[in-house]
Design a protein around this motif. Structure first.
Motif, PDB file in Angstrom:
ATOM      1  N   LYS A  49       0.839  -1.202   0.000  1.00  0.00           N
ATOM      2  CA  LYS A  49       0.000   0.000   0.000  1.00  0.00           C
ATOM      3  C   LYS A  49       0.872   1.249   0.000  1.00  0.00           C
ATOM      4  O   LYS A  49       0.583   2.234  -0.703  1.00  0.00           O
ATOM      5  CB  LYS A  49      -0.913  -0.014   1.224  1.00  0.00           C
ATOM      6  N   GLU A  82      -7.041   1.497  -1.877  1.00  0.00           N
ATOM      7  CA  GLU A  82      -8.436   1.131  -1.582  1.00  0.00           C
ATOM      8  C   GLU A  82      -8.610  -0.377  -1.570  1.00  0.00           C
ATOM      9  O   GLU A  82      -9.335  -0.926  -0.731  1.00  0.00           O
ATOM     10  CB  GLU A  82      -9.365   1.746  -2.633  1.00  0.00           C
ATOM     11  N   ASP A  85      -7.175  -1.841   1.617  1.00  0.00           N
ATOM     12  CA  ASP A  85      -8.112  -1.559   2.713  1.00  0.00           C
ATOM     13  C   ASP A  85      -9.303  -2.514   2.669  1.00  0.00           C
ATOM     14  O   ASP A  85      -9.783  -2.981   3.709  1.00  0.00           O
ATOM     15  CB  ASP A  85      -8.598  -0.107   2.630  1.00  0.00           C
ATOM     16  N   SER A  89     -10.615  -5.316   5.491  1.00  0.00           N
ATOM     17  CA  SER A  89     -11.866  -5.004   6.194  1.00  0.00           C
ATOM     18  C   SER A  89     -12.907  -6.103   6.090  1.00  0.00           C
ATOM     19  O   SER A  89     -13.740  -6.262   6.990  1.00  0.00           O
ATOM     20  CB  SER A  89     -12.459  -3.701   5.648  1.00  0.00           C
TER      21      SER A  89
END
Length: 288
Positions: A49, A82, A85, A89
């Protein structure tokens, strides 16, 4: 399915690799090969990332092939930040595959080296693959029938492999490099797919820093048990028959399949899926 554990070694010399795995074309997991690479301590989802978060990445999921799909056409795109993430999640089917390090993030090349296995690796094609929890690839083999060294980072990945000599049991889609997409190779339904009861292959789970050698043309199914990513290095097939098949796949098969998709549309895809069952069951006399 009769699945045998892939042999494991801590380290290996190129002489032992050539004699015991490359020449007989058998898979092996090398557990400690990457421990002196900077990537071993640096490479994580967070690091990816950091170094590539602003890159737009192509995403693929496990939806069935449709006649309008282009070759390797992504199902979605997203910024890498994104996407990572999302991986952290919640479970997601979205995967990245064949993401070229040299093209997209060339500085990552300083984090690894090209091991001397006694065969020449294609140094312009180090590819990254990412996946979320429980995402998986279809059972497939690579178009170029390459010898593949698959390095895994972060998390755990389940692998199932089959030699090409197991084709008769696998519900292979004709004019394709995949099996029936609705087979769950991690938990197959033998009532629906009875030929799989006779198939013999290999399995293992890859952890951070481990590398799997997949011989030429091996079928492979990969399931991310946790979010993670891998890198593949490859070498061209050395067996003359496999090299010939690879050339045919690259320059004839994929264009023939694309032509038939344009000509017949979804009827071509549906016919191939039906033939995968009919041909497999005919081979094992289930349609007699």
């Amino acid at each position: 399915m009769k699945l045998y554990n892939i042999p494991r070694v801590k380290t290996i010399t190129k002489e032992d690799f050539i004699a015991n795995y490359f020449k007989p074309q058998k898979p092996v997991v090398i557990e400690s090969l990457t421990e002196d690479w900077p990537a071993y301590s640096k490479w994580s989802l967070e690091y990816m990332k950091l170094v590539s978060g602003d890159k737009t990445v192509p995403l693929y999921d496990d939806r069935p092939v449709h006649h309008e799909d282009g070759f390797n056409q992504p199902h979605a795109t997203m910024k890498m930040a994104e996407y990572i993430d999302l991986l952290r999640s919640e479970p997601t089917k979205y995967r990245i595959f064949l993401w070229n390090i040299l093209k997209e993030v060339p500085e990552l090349q300083s984090d690894f080296s090209f091991p001397d296995f006694g065969i020449k690796l294609m140094k312009k094609l180090p590819m990254l693959f990412f996946g979320g929890e429980n995402s998986h690839t279809f059972m497939h083999y690579d178009i170029d029938l390459a010898n593949i060294f698959h390095f895994h980072f972060e998390g755990t990945k389940q692998i199932i492999l089959f030699d090409q000599n197991q084709n008769r049991h696998l519900y292979k889609i004709p004019y394709s490099l995949i099996t029936r997409e609705d087979i769950d190779f991690s938990n197959p339904d033998f009532n629906q797919w009875p030929a799989l009861k006779n198939v013999e292959g290999y399995t293992t789970k890859l952890e951070h820093g481990e590398v799997l050698y997949m011989p030429e043309g091996y079928w492979h199914y990969m399931k991310y048990l946790t979010p993670g990513f891998s890198m593949s290095l490859r070498a061209i097939p050395r067996h003359p028959k496999n090299l010939g098949i690879a050339i045919y796949n690259v320059f004839v098969l994929r264009y023939l399949d694309n032509f038939m998709r344009r000509l017949q549309g979804q009827k071509w895809i549906d016919w191939k899926n039906e033939q995968a069952i009919t041909r497999t069951h005919n081979r094992i006399n289930l349609n007699a």
